[in-house]
Design an enzyme around this catalytic site. Structure first.
Site, PDB file in Angstrom:
ATOM      1  N   SER A 102      44.051  18.124  31.772  1.00  0.00           N
ATOM      2  CA  SER A 102      42.704  18.475  32.220  1.00  0.00           C
ATOM      3  C   SER A 102      42.685  18.808  33.712  1.00  0.00           C
ATOM      4  CB  SER A 102      41.755  17.323  31.885  1.00  0.00           C
ATOM      5  OG  SER A 102      40.419  17.691  32.028  1.00  0.00           O
ATOM      6  N   ASP A 242      37.853  23.370  34.846  1.00  0.00           N
ATOM      7  CA  ASP A 242      39.022  22.552  35.134  1.00  0.00           C
ATOM      8  C   ASP A 242      40.209  23.130  34.372  1.00  0.00           C
ATOM      9  OD1 ASP A 242      38.011  21.862  32.661  1.00  0.00           O
ATOM     10  OD2 ASP A 242      38.585  19.769  32.801  1.00  0.00           O
ATOM     11  N   ASP A 244      41.800  22.606  31.623  1.00  0.00           N
ATOM     12  CA  ASP A 244      41.753  22.924  30.194  1.00  0.00           C
ATOM     13  C   ASP A 244      40.387  23.419  29.747  1.00  0.00           C
ATOM     14  OD1 ASP A 244      40.425  20.468  30.304  1.00  0.00           O
ATOM     15  OD2 ASP A 244      41.244  19.769  28.397  1.00  0.00           O
ATOM     16  N   ASP A 246      37.403  22.239  29.432  1.00  0.00           N
ATOM     17  CA  ASP A 246      36.451  21.510  28.600  1.00  0.00           C
ATOM     18  C   ASP A 246      35.214  21.102  29.396  1.00  0.00           C
ATOM     19  OD1 ASP A 246      37.561  19.469  30.127  1.00  0.00           O
ATOM     20  OD2 ASP A 246      38.019  18.160  28.420  1.00  0.00           O
TER      21      ASP A 246
END
Length: 450
Positions: A102, A242, A244, A246
Site C-alpha cells: 500500500s 497510494d 495500490d 485503494d
C-alpha cells in the site's frame, strides 16, 4: 509463530520478514483453506501486484505455491488492489492474491487475500490460514501429473476494470481538469485512463513506476508536488493515490487538502439526494473528525462508527447492507460498485458530483468544518491498563464535560505497540492541545514506560 495477519494482510520487509518461502507457504495454505471447498472444478486464483521490485520475486513464489496446491492461477500483472478484488468477483474465482504494501516505502511488501466474491477474509478464515502455515504443510494434499495447477495471464484485466469504473460514474466529467498523482504505483496506468474515458482533462504525475520509486515523495502521503501541480496547471482539483490505489485524498483549486472525512461527506450528501444512501446512513471509524458527525446530523444523515480499520467498516457495511463508508485516510467503500476501498472509484464519483452541480471541490467540501484535532502517542508500560484505570477515566470524563458537544476525547490502546493514542478535538487548536497534554500526563502516570 506470532500473529501472521495484521489489519490488512501479511506485511513486512521483503526478503527479510516477508520471504519467498513464507509467501509460498501462505499461498498454499490459502488455497487449501479457501479454494478446495468446492471439488467440482480446480480452484481458480487471481494474482496481481503493485510495481515494487520485490513483487516480481514474491509473485513467482505465490504462483508456485498455488499451482502446487492444484489451483489454476490467473496472473493479472500490475493492477490496483480493488481491481484484483473486482476481477475475483467478475470471474467467479475462488481466491484473490494481491502483493502490495500500500502506502509503505518500497522495501516493504505484503500479501492481501480475497475470498470468493472479492471480499476480504473474515477473522476465522485468517486464523485457519495461520494455523495451516504454522503446521508447515502437514497433511496437505500434493497433486501430481495433470492435477498440478496451470498458470495463465489475463491480458485485458485492466480494460475490464477501467470499463467498470467509467460505467459506475453517475455523470460525465467533461470540462474538468484534474491532476492525478499515481504514486508511481499500481494506478499509474488505469487511473489516468479511467478519468480520461469519463471525460476529464488529465495531467498525470508520478506515473512512471520503475520498481523502486513507488511512494517516493509522492502519492497520498506526500501531497506537496500535487498541490504545486494543481496550481501550475490551473486544475479544478488534484487526486492523490497510494501505492495500490485503494484510497485517495484530494487537493482543491486553492491548494487545500480534502481528506477522507470530507470526501465521505460530499458523497453522502450526493447519494442521499439521489436516493442511493441506504437508510440515510454513513459508516466511519471512531477516528473520523467530530466535524463529520456534526455535518451529517445537520444534513439528516445517521453516522455509524466502528473500530479503526477498513475491515470493520466493511463488516458493518455488509452486515447492515449499507451503501457508503470509509476512513479519514481516504479509504472509501461504495459496495454497489466495489467490495473493498477503491481510490479511483472514489475520485470518479467526487468529480461526477462536481460536474453535475457545477460547484468547486472547496465549496462541496464546505459541507463539513473540521475541528482542530490533536493526537499524542503516549508510550506506556501496559497499554491496556493505562487506558482504563479510574484515574485516567476520571480525567477523560472531566475533559469531555469541559468540551461539551463541540469537542471529543478518544483513548485508544495501540494494537501492536506499547502506546496509548490520546486524541482530542475542540473548537480551537490551543484548547485541544491543552486537554490532550493533560490527558497524556494522566496516562503516563498510570503506567510509566519501562
Amino acid at each position: 509463530m506470532g500473529r501472521l495477519f495484521g489489519t490488512d494482510g501479511v506485511r513486512g520487509l521483503a526478503n527479510a520478514d516477508l520471504t519467498p518461502e513464507l509467501a509460498l507457504t501462505v499461498a498454499v495454505a490459502a488455497a487449501h483453506t479457501l479454494a478446495e471447498q468446492d471439488h467440482s472444478h480446480p480452484p481458480v486464483a487471481i494474482v496481481g501486484r503493485d510495481p515494487r521490485a520485490s513483487g516480481e520475486m514474491l509473485e513467482a513464489a505465490v504462483v508456485a505455491g498455488l499451482a502446487s496446491a492444484g489451483a489454476t492461477v490467473v496472473r493479472v500483472g500490475v493492477l490496483p488492489t480493488p481491481a484484483v478484488a473486482y476481477l475475483v468477483a467478475e470471474t467467479k474465482a475462488d481466491l484473490g492474491v494481491m502483493l502490495s504494501a500500500s502506502h509503505n516505502p518500497m522495501p516493504d511488501n505484503g500479501i492481501k487475500l480475497f475470498a470468493p466474491g472479492g471480499h476480504k477474509l473474515p477473522d476465522d478464515v485468517e486464523l485457519a490460514i495461520e494455523a495451516a502455515v504454522a503446521a508447515g504443510g502437514a497433511g496437505w494434499r500434493r497433486p501430481t501429473g495433470a492435477a498440478i495447477g496451470r498458470v495463465h495471464d489475463l491480458l485485458d484485466g485492466a480494460d475490464h476494470y477501467v470499463r467498470h469504473l467509467v460505467d459506475s460514474a453517475p455523470h460525465r466529467l467533461d470540462g474538468l481538469k484534474v491532476v492525478v498523482d499515481c504514486a508511481n504505483g499500481a494506478a499509474s496506468g488505469v487511473a489516468p485512463e479511467a478519468y480520461r474515458q469519463a471525460g476529464a482533462e488529465v495531467i498525470a504525475i508520478h506515473a512512471e513506476p520503475d520498481g523502486l520509486n513507488i511512494n517516493d515523495d509522492c502519492g497520498s502521503t506526500h501531497l506537496e508536488s500535487l498541490r504545486a501541480a494543481v496550481r501550475e496547471h490551473g486544475a479544478a482539483l488534484g487526486v492523490a493515490h497510494d501505492g495500490d490505489a485503494d484510497r485517495c485524498l484530494a487537493i482543491d483549486a486553492t491548494g487545500a487538502e480534502v481528506d477522507g472525512d470530507q470526501l465521505m461527506a460530499i458523497l453522502a450528501v450526493a447519494m442521499r439526494e439521489a436516493g442511493a444512501l441506504t437508510a440515510d446512513t454513513l459508516v466511519a471509524t471512531v477516528m473520523s473528525n467530530l466535524g463529520l458527525r456534526l455535518a451529517m446530523a445537520r444534513e439528516g444523515i445517521r453516522l455509524v462508527e466502528t473500530k479503526v480499520g477498513d475491515r470493520y467498516v466493511l463488516e458493518e457495511l455488509r452486515a447492515s447492507a449499507l451503501a457508503l463508508g470509509g476512513e479519514q485516510s481516504g479509504h472509501l467503500v461504495l459496495p454497489a460498485y466495489a467490495t473493498t476501498g477503491d481510490g479511483v472509484l472514489t475520485a470518479l464519483h467526487v468529480m461526477a458530483r462536481m460536474a453535475a452541480t457545477g460547484r468547486s471541490l472547496a465549496d462541496l467540501a464546505g459541507v463539513m468544518t473540521k475541528l482542530p484535532q490533536v493526537l499524542i502517542n503516549v508510550r506506556v508500560g501496559d497499554r491496556t491498563v493505562a487506558a482504563s484505570v479510574p484515574e485516567v477515566l476520571a480525567v477523560a470524563e472531566a475533559a469531555e464535560a469541559e468540551l461539551g458537544e463541540k469537542g471529543r476525547v478518544l483513548l485508544r490502546p495501540s494494537g501492536t505497540e506499547p502506546l496509548v493514542r490520546v486524541m482530542v478535538e475542540a473548537g480551537s487548536e490551543d484548547a485541544a492541545r491543552a486537554v490532550a497534554e493533560r490527558l497524556a500526563d494522566a496516562v503516563r502516570a498510570a503506567s510509566p514506560a519501562t
